[in-house]
Each structure stands twice: as structure tokens, then as C-alpha cells.
Design an enzyme around this catalytic site. Sequence first.
Site, PDB file in Angstrom:
ATOM      1  N   ASP A  28     -11.382   2.718   3.918  1.00 53.26           N
ATOM      2  CA  ASP A  28     -11.691   1.287   3.738  1.00 53.26           C
ATOM      3  C   ASP A  28     -13.203   1.076   3.660  1.00 53.26           C
ATOM      4  O   ASP A  28     -13.657  -0.006   3.287  1.00 53.26           O
ATOM      5  CB  ASP A  28     -11.159   0.483   4.939  1.00 53.26           C
ATOM      6  N   LYS A  30       0.839  -1.207   0.000  1.00 47.25           N
ATOM      7  CA  LYS A  30       0.000   0.000   0.000  1.00 47.25           C
ATOM      8  C   LYS A  30       0.872   1.254   0.000  1.00 47.25           C
ATOM      9  O   LYS A  30       0.594   2.221  -0.713  1.00 47.25           O
ATOM     10  CB  LYS A  30      -0.950  -0.018   1.211  1.00 47.25           C
ATOM     11  N   GLN A  32      -4.629  -1.548   9.529  1.00 47.54           N
ATOM     12  CA  GLN A  32      -4.524  -2.882   8.924  1.00 47.54           C
ATOM     13  C   GLN A  32      -5.091  -3.947   9.869  1.00 47.54           C
ATOM     14  O   GLN A  32      -4.705  -4.034  11.022  1.00 47.54           O
ATOM     15  CB  GLN A  32      -3.041  -3.175   8.608  1.00 47.54           C
TER      16      GLN A  32
END
Length: 284
Positions: free
Chosen positions: A119, A52, A96
Site C-alpha cells: 500500500d 481485492k 484494510q
Amino acid sequence: MATILDGKAVSQKVKEEVREEVTALKAKGYSVGLAVIIVGDNPASRTYVNNKKKACEMAGIVSEEYALPESTTMEELLALIDELNHKESIHGILCQLPLPKHLDEKEVIAAISVSKDVDAFSAQNVGHIMIGDYAFLPCTPAGIMEILKAYDIHPEGKNCVVVGRSNIVGKPMAMLLLQQNGTVTVCHSKTVGLENYTRNADILVAAVGIPKFIKADMIKKGAVVIDVGMDRDENGKLCGDVDFEAAKEVAGYITPVPGGVGPMTIATLLKNTVTAAKQVYGLI
Ligand code: NAP
């Protein structure tokens, strides 16, 4: 033999579009920033975070990494999120998952400001997706829709079967297919006679987490098969939820693992971060 749906190629195109947009924003004096939080030393999480960060750099997005030790407490993590929620140079916050067991993922997701939840995991953003009025789409399902679009595959009027009902993949995937007028069935571990559903699918999405779970004889001839799985086979090699070698002889279109859905997830994350920044700057 099936047409291979090249997620890597589609993702390159999306990333290039993001890069151009970020460059145009920079020219107007606007920066775009993403904060990535990683807690503990899960090797898979470390790989995802590195990928990422690399993708952000290539797109011109400023990425800040916050690597916290396994022993981090809820209070410490929430304090960091609060700080990032207020940090003007940060437009997206990604924590994460999975988090170490002692940390409450739901509470952590809820603490991220809705406008920085790139997200799209928060209850508010999930609600927006349900009613079809959203700024961010969850990265993996949105990436899959982008692959379908790139290959001119339209869910409208098709039997769409999603195997898996997780909050981050299966459920939002079903919702996006429904929004595009697919007739959607969601299967899960308690589904009886799974193959009766999968064999009827024009578009089959496997998001199960079991290596090579979907066999060729569970697939309708000519179907579009999307493999979300990121699993390890008996030799420790990366593979998907679909038995790719056999399935590609039956399917009409199929995503490989690696090189299918995975790269699209990151590309969508970048897109969402730019959207978040543009919202802050009043450009949308
Ligand atoms: P998850 O939260 O573990 O959900 C798995 C789903 O599969 C559950 O809904 C479960 O049903 C269902 N399932 C399990 N066994 C089944 C069976 N025998 N028959 C039918 N359904 C069954 O997993 P996830 O987070 O959605 O991830 C799924 C896979 O996608 C994993 O391999 C993950 O690594 C991968 N993934 C990839 C990306 C990417 O970017 N490519 C992103 C996210 C996830 P129940 O609800 O009944 O338990």
C-alpha cells in the site's frame, strides 16, 4: 461535454499486463502472494477486501485472507503481521483500513515489513516517494497517474490543484503531480476561497469525502477533473466528490464514480505485489 476517463477500461489493461507477468513468473517457478488482513465487520471494508481477493485470483496471485474479530488486540494483530513478514510465500501485506478504534493504525502500518508494504503507507515508503526513488507507489494516486498517461494527459506545466491532504491520497497525489512537473496547490478544510484555486486548475483532483462537493462553477472550462470520492448521495447511491452531471458539461475530461479511480486502485495494488515478489526473487 467532457471525455469520460474510463478507469475501468484502463484498469483491465493493467490487470491483464499483471496477469501475463504472473503467468511468466509461474512458468519460471516463482509464485506471487498477497495477505489481506481485515479486522471487524465494516461492510465497506468487506466489499473492498472481496474485490481485492477477486482481482488477485483473476491475475493468478495467491491471496490469503485473515479475517479477525472486532475484539482483536494490538498484540494479536502485531503477532499475525510478524508471522506474515516472515512467511516466504507472501510478498505483500495489506491491512484494510480503517481499523476498529482501539487499534493503533500507525503502529500497525509501521509493523508491516517495508518490502511487503504494497500500500506504500509506511514512513519509509512515503519518504522514498518524497525523494522520487521508490519501488511502490500508493495505490490510488498511482492509479490516477496511470489514467492520465492512458489518455495522454501530461501534468508538466499545468496548474494542478489537489483538494484534500490525507496521507493516503491527497499528499502523495500532490507529490506525483509535482514529480511530473505540474505546478501543484494542495487545498484542505482550512483553505480560504477554495473556488479561487479550483477555478484556476488545469488538472483538479478531488479527494475530500463529501458527496458532490465540487460544483460545476468551481471548475475551469476544459479542465481535467479526477474524482477520488467514494461517497453516498441523499438516496444512499454511490457518488463522488464532484457533482458529475453538471461538471461534465464544463470539464474537458472527467472520471465517473463508479468506474473511474476505484478500479485503478486495485490494479495498482496487484502491480505493487508483483514488484514486491520480483524484488524478493532478485528479478529487479
Ligand atoms: P480524508 O482522510 O477524510 O481526507 C479528506 C480531506 O478533505 C482532508 O484533507 C480534509 O481537510 C479535506 N476537506 C474536508 N472538508 C473540506 C472542505 N470543506 N474544503 C476543502 N477540503 C476539505 O479522506 P481520504 O482518505 O483522502 O479520502 C477522500 C475520499 O476518497 C473519500 O470519499 C474516500 O472514500 C475516497 N477514497 C477513494 C479511493 C478509491 O480507490 N477510489 C481510495 C481512497 C479514498 P483537512 O486535512 O483540513 O481536514
